[in-house]
Write a protein that holds these residues in place. Structure first.
Motif, PDB file in Angstrom:
ATOM      1  N   HIS A 229      -4.960  10.091   3.955  1.00  0.00           N
ATOM      2  CA  HIS A 229      -5.019  11.306   3.153  1.00  0.00           C
ATOM      3  C   HIS A 229      -4.768  11.004   1.680  1.00  0.00           C
ATOM      4  CE1 HIS A 229      -4.563  12.969   7.200  1.00  0.00           C
ATOM      5  NE2 HIS A 229      -5.059  14.093   6.716  1.00  0.00           N
ATOM      6  N   GLN A 230      -5.039  11.962   0.860  1.00  0.00           N
ATOM      7  CA  GLN A 230      -4.898  11.783  -0.578  1.00  0.00           C
ATOM      8  C   GLN A 230      -3.426  11.739  -0.984  1.00  0.00           C
ATOM      9  OE1 GLN A 230      -7.115  14.935  -2.454  1.00  0.00           O
ATOM     10  NE2 GLN A 230      -9.112  14.026  -1.974  1.00  0.00           N
ATOM     11  N   GLN A 231      -3.194  11.319  -2.215  1.00  0.00           N
ATOM     12  CA  GLN A 231      -1.853  11.240  -2.786  1.00  0.00           C
ATOM     13  C   GLN A 231      -1.139  12.586  -2.627  1.00  0.00           C
ATOM     14  OE1 GLN A 231      -1.886   8.166  -4.287  1.00  0.00           O
ATOM     15  NE2 GLN A 231       0.271   7.960  -4.851  1.00  0.00           N
TER      16      GLN A 231
ATOM     17  N   GLU B 266       2.676  13.351   1.704  1.00  0.00           N
ATOM     18  CA  GLU B 266       4.054  13.358   2.236  1.00  0.00           C
ATOM     19  C   GLU B 266       4.777  14.675   1.969  1.00  0.00           C
ATOM     20  OE1 GLU B 266       4.308  11.782  -1.978  1.00  0.00           O
ATOM     21  OE2 GLU B 266       2.960  11.600  -0.260  1.00  0.00           O
TER      22      GLU B 266
ATOM     23  N   THR C 214       2.750   6.595   8.577  1.00  0.00           N
ATOM     24  CA  THR C 214       2.088   5.622   7.709  1.00  0.00           C
ATOM     25  C   THR C 214       0.568   5.741   7.807  1.00  0.00           C
ATOM     26  OG1 THR C 214       3.953   4.111   8.091  1.00  0.00           O
ATOM     27  CG2 THR C 214       1.994   3.187   7.073  1.00  0.00           C
TER      28      THR C 214
ATOM     29  N   LYS D 267       2.228   2.091  -3.374  1.00  0.00           N
ATOM     30  CA  LYS D 267       1.250   2.708  -4.261  1.00  0.00           C
ATOM     31  C   LYS D 267       1.024   4.180  -3.920  1.00  0.00           C
ATOM     32  CE  LYS D 267      -1.292  -1.587  -5.114  1.00  0.00           C
ATOM     33  NZ  LYS D 267      -2.566  -2.327  -4.894  1.00  0.00           N
ATOM     34  N   LYS D 268       1.238   4.538  -2.657  1.00  0.00           N
ATOM     35  CA  LYS D 268       0.963   5.895  -2.199  1.00  0.00           C
ATOM     36  C   LYS D 268       2.181   6.822  -2.276  1.00  0.00           C
ATOM     37  CE  LYS D 268      -2.276   7.121   0.176  1.00  0.00           C
ATOM     38  NZ  LYS D 268      -3.488   7.932  -0.065  1.00  0.00           N
ATOM     39  N   LEU D 269       3.399   6.253  -2.170  1.00  0.00           N
ATOM     40  CA  LEU D 269       4.603   7.074  -2.071  1.00  0.00           C
ATOM     41  C   LEU D 269       5.519   6.883  -3.276  1.00  0.00           C
ATOM     42  CD1 LEU D 269       5.578   6.413   1.675  1.00  0.00           C
ATOM     43  CD2 LEU D 269       4.422   8.436   0.760  1.00  0.00           C
TER      44      LEU D 269
ATOM     45  N   ILE E 198      -0.485   8.847   5.934  1.00  0.00           N
ATOM     46  CA  ILE E 198      -0.440   8.690   4.478  1.00  0.00           C
ATOM     47  C   ILE E 198      -1.668   7.950   3.970  1.00  0.00           C
ATOM     48  CG2 ILE E 198       0.769   7.492   2.599  1.00  0.00           C
ATOM     49  CD1 ILE E 198       2.063  10.133   3.459  1.00  0.00           C
ATOM     50  N   PHE E 199      -2.057   6.890   4.670  1.00  0.00           N
ATOM     51  CA  PHE E 199      -3.206   6.097   4.228  1.00  0.00           C
ATOM     52  C   PHE E 199      -4.534   6.834   4.404  1.00  0.00           C
ATOM     53  CE2 PHE E 199      -0.533   2.118   4.881  1.00  0.00           C
ATOM     54  CZ  PHE E 199      -0.409   1.886   3.517  1.00  0.00           C
TER      55      PHE E 199
ATOM     56  N   GLY F 196       0.810  -1.208   0.000  1.00  0.00           N
ATOM     57  CA  GLY F 196       0.000   0.000   0.000  1.00  0.00           C
ATOM     58  C   GLY F 196       0.842   1.257   0.000  1.00  0.00           C
ATOM     59  N   LEU F 197       1.932   1.235   0.764  1.00  0.00           N
ATOM     60  CA  LEU F 197       2.842   2.392   0.785  1.00  0.00           C
ATOM     61  C   LEU F 197       3.500   2.597  -0.574  1.00  0.00           C
ATOM     62  CD1 LEU F 197       4.682   2.230   4.248  1.00  0.00           C
ATOM     63  CD2 LEU F 197       3.149   4.030   3.420  1.00  0.00           C
TER      64      LEU F 197
END
Length: 254
Positions: free
Chosen positions: A97-99, A102, A91, A62-64, A94-95, A59-60
């Motif tokens: 909130h939206q893209q 960071e 972490t 995909k997000k970071l 990040i999950f 998941g990280l």
């Protein structure tokens, strides 16, 4: 609520999974190494589950972006007790909130990871610059280190590429494990030193017979190349802090 984990990266990621599954509210993450039970505080010991950890890590990814995944990993390698909680909170943040969350440097956890990663990267570069090998009698090049942070995983590729034609061992005395390159792959190893063995420097009995001569020649070259009139100790220490001098042949007394 305090979450207690085993100190591993998989354990930390498992803690994140458990938080989203339970939604217990505000949580502080601590490792078992520093946790002290409190009479009226609730705590939960997290069981490390690699399948759950893998799902969080995926998941990280995909997000970071890759640079932030590296900052995350470097922050973990800092081994600082307070870094673990920041990693946990980051972490979750990040999950939730939206893209691009960071990039919010107004967030305390984003700032913390940036700071930790910078310190670890600096230590990595210094280890790559200051490590000096000694050749053993059986032709293996050995270096011992005791860095502030756990940088062995970060320097592996540098030394594998730079010294691809020779076997070497870099051993972290503080964390009691090392890396061995056998001309093909780099493997993690542990060494059982005897009580009488000097771990920081190879004894003459274990060193190649030419090793002491090479060290003497290098010291003589360093002395002859040094221009006393241009000596600037303050600037020198700024670029080469004294705590790294123990790795440098030219700084060791004869």
């Amino acid at each position: 609520m305090t979450y207690i984990f085993d100190g591993s990266l998989a354990g930390l990621l498992s803690s994140v999974f458990e938080w989203f599954e339970r939604k217990p509210g505000q949580v502080i993450l601590k490792s078992t190494a520093i946790f002290q039970p409190e009479a009226f505080a609730e705590s939960l010991e997290i069981t490390t589950d690699t399948s759950k950890a893998d799902r969080v890590w995926l998941g990280l990814q995909k997000k970071l972006r890759k640079d932030w995944l590296r900052k995350f990993y470097c922050s973990y390698l800092s081994e600082l007790p307070e870094a673990y909680n920041h990693l946990f909170q980051f972490t979750c943040y990040i999950f939730m909130h939206q893209q691009g969350a960071e990039e919010n440097y107004g967030n305390a956890h984003v700032m913390a990871l940036s700071k930790y990663a910078k310190s670890v990267e600096r230590e990595k570069h210094r280890m790559e610059a200051f490590i000096r090998f000694q050749e053993t009698a059986d032709g293996i090049f050995y270096a011992s280190i005791d860095p502030d942070f756990n940088v062995l995983p970060l320097i592996s590729n540098h030394f594998k590429n730079r010294y691809a034609d020779q076997q070497w061992i870099i051993y972290d005395l503080k964390r009691k494990y090392g890396l061995h390159y056998n001309l093909n792959t780099v493997e993690e190893i542990t060494i059982n030193f005897s009580k009488d063995t000097q771990q920081q420097k190879l004894s003459p009995a274990l060193s190649d017979e030419k090793e002491q001569l090479y060290a003497l020649l290098w010291k003589d070259y360093f002395k002859s190349a040094n221009i006393v009139a241009r000596k600037n100790t303050r600037l020198h220490v700024q670029h080469v802090p004294k705590r790294y001098w123990k790795y440098l042949t030219e700084k060791q007394l004869s």
